[in-house]
Design a protein around this motif. Structure first.
Motif, PDB file in Angstrom:
ATOM      1  N   PHE A  28       1.243  -1.365   0.063  1.00 21.38           N
ATOM      2  CA  PHE A  28      -0.092  -0.059  -0.380  1.00 21.38           C
ATOM      3  C   PHE A  28       0.666   1.134  -0.253  1.00 21.38           C
ATOM      4  CE2 PHE A  28      -3.662  -2.636   2.330  1.00 21.38           C
ATOM      5  CZ  PHE A  28      -3.827  -3.368   1.045  1.00 21.38           C
ATOM      6  N   MET A  29       2.441   1.362   0.684  1.00 17.98           N
ATOM      7  CA  MET A  29       3.077   2.221   0.708  1.00 17.98           C
ATOM      8  C   MET A  29       3.455   2.526  -0.705  1.00 17.98           C
ATOM      9  SD  MET A  29       2.986   4.238   3.507  1.00 17.98           S
ATOM     10  CE  MET A  29       4.178   5.083   3.282  1.00 17.98           C
ATOM     11  N   ASP A  30       3.233   1.713  -1.775  1.00 21.32           N
ATOM     12  CA  ASP A  30       3.496   1.297  -3.375  1.00 21.32           C
ATOM     13  C   ASP A  30       5.483   1.350  -2.898  1.00 21.32           C
ATOM     14  OD1 ASP A  30       1.820   1.657  -4.727  1.00 21.32           O
ATOM     15  OD2 ASP A  30       1.393   3.853  -4.260  1.00 21.32           O
ATOM     16  N   LEU A  89       3.420 -15.833  -1.642  1.00 22.34           N
ATOM     17  CA  LEU A  89       2.422 -14.995  -1.542  1.00 22.34           C
ATOM     18  C   LEU A  89       2.521 -13.407  -1.428  1.00 22.34           C
ATOM     19  CD1 LEU A  89       2.645 -16.657   2.570  1.00 22.34           C
ATOM     20  CD2 LEU A  89       0.787 -17.101   0.849  1.00 22.34           C
ATOM     21  N   THR A  90       3.782 -13.630  -1.643  1.00 20.36           N
ATOM     22  CA  THR A  90       3.847 -11.514  -1.988  1.00 20.36           C
ATOM     23  C   THR A  90       3.504 -11.390  -3.291  1.00 20.36           C
ATOM     24  OG1 THR A  90       5.584 -11.515  -0.351  1.00 20.36           O
ATOM     25  CG2 THR A  90       5.542  -9.478  -2.394  1.00 20.36           C
ATOM     26  N   SER A  91       3.871 -12.078  -3.979  1.00 22.06           N
ATOM     27  CA  SER A  91       3.437 -12.195  -5.478  1.00 22.06           C
ATOM     28  C   SER A  91       1.890 -12.298  -5.829  1.00 22.06           C
ATOM     29  CB  SER A  91       3.948 -13.324  -6.035  1.00 22.06           C
ATOM     30  OG  SER A  91       5.605 -13.662  -6.845  1.00 22.06           O
ATOM     31  N   ALA A  92       0.712 -13.059  -5.096  1.00 23.21           N
ATOM     32  CA  ALA A  92      -0.331 -13.388  -4.884  1.00 23.21           C
ATOM     33  C   ALA A  92      -0.571 -11.935  -4.468  1.00 23.21           C
ATOM     34  CB  ALA A  92      -0.734 -14.225  -4.150  1.00 23.21           C
ATOM     35  N   VAL A  96      -3.393  -9.546  -6.954  1.00 20.86           N
ATOM     36  CA  VAL A  96      -4.236  -8.846  -6.352  1.00 20.86           C
ATOM     37  C   VAL A  96      -4.912  -7.824  -6.257  1.00 20.86           C
ATOM     38  CG1 VAL A  96      -6.490  -8.763  -4.243  1.00 20.86           C
ATOM     39  CG2 VAL A  96      -5.052 -11.415  -5.011  1.00 20.86           C
ATOM     40  N   PHE A  97      -3.873  -6.872  -5.418  1.00 16.40           N
ATOM     41  CA  PHE A  97      -4.573  -5.823  -5.430  1.00 16.40           C
ATOM     42  C   PHE A  97      -3.217  -4.723  -7.429  1.00 16.40           C
ATOM     43  CE2 PHE A  97      -3.807  -6.776  -1.288  1.00 16.40           C
ATOM     44  CZ  PHE A  97      -4.739  -6.837  -0.339  1.00 16.40           C
TER      45      PHE A  97
END
Length: 201
Positions: A28-30, A89-92, A96-97
């Motif tokens: 979210f913090m890009d 997990l990070t890729s997913a 998703v976002f």
């Protein structure tokens, strides 16, 4: 050895509950995907080391029917295993976002993690307990902040080497980097094993 790796998951189950929110914060913090993959990969292995440092787990581990070589091997193999899970997990989460990332981001993030692990894992068997985690955290922050500027500076100062690398094909660069990082990781593994074999608890 599998049970030693499984033990890390059991010990870190509470920490795992904050893993996803932790990664989502970076998303979210890009934050750049490379750094996100790197931080995600660091999460479990270094949390385990931090826990063991506080609990002085090495005394317990050495009372179990495992050799010291197996204990060290579980650390290094476990780090690769957890890194793989973290990447998935990070890729997913990024997908998703709707955050863009590439295989290059994954490769660079993974490579940086293995390089950082290779440099810091032996410290957990060299430095006095109580100072290790602090030293690693400070080192990680310093490298994250100073790494890119230093690399750019060195690239400018050694333009001949930079030009040579830039003229290489991408497959050769990635293959060479992979071989070099894995070699350093194996050397670190051997160093940690040698130190741990001689350590008295």
């Amino acid at each position: 050895m599998f049970h030693l790796i499984k033990r890390d998951v059991i010990l870190q189950k509470k920490q795992l509950l904050i893993f996803i929110p932790f990664i989502l914060f970076f998303i979210f913090m890009d934050v750049h995907p490379v750094l996100t993959f790197l931080v995600a990969s660091v999460f479990i292995p270094f949390n385990t080391y931090a826990y063991d440092e506080k609990a002085e787990t090495n005394i317990l581990l050495n009372s179990l029917p495992y050799t010291r070589k197996e204990i060290i091997a579980s650390r290094y193999l476990g780090a690769i295993f957890y890194m793989s899970i973290a990447i998935v997990l990070t890729s997913a989460a990024l997908f998703v976002f709707g955050k863009l990332f590439s295989l290059s981001d994954i490769a660079i993030g993974s490579g940086l993690f293995l390089l950082f692990a290779a440099c810091t894992f032996p410290l957990f068997y060299i430095l006095k307990p109580g100072y290790i985690t602090t030293a690693v955290i400070i080192g990680f922050i310093v490298l994250s902040a100073m790494g890119p500027p230093v690399v750019l500076y060195l690239a400018e100062q050694f333009s001949g080497i930079t030009d040579f690398i830039m003229n290489l094909s991408i497959p050769i660069v990635y293959t060479g980097s992979t071989v070099l990082i894995m070699l350093l990781y194996l050397l670190s593994w051997g160093l940690s094993t040698a130190i741990y074999q001689r350590k008295v608890f």
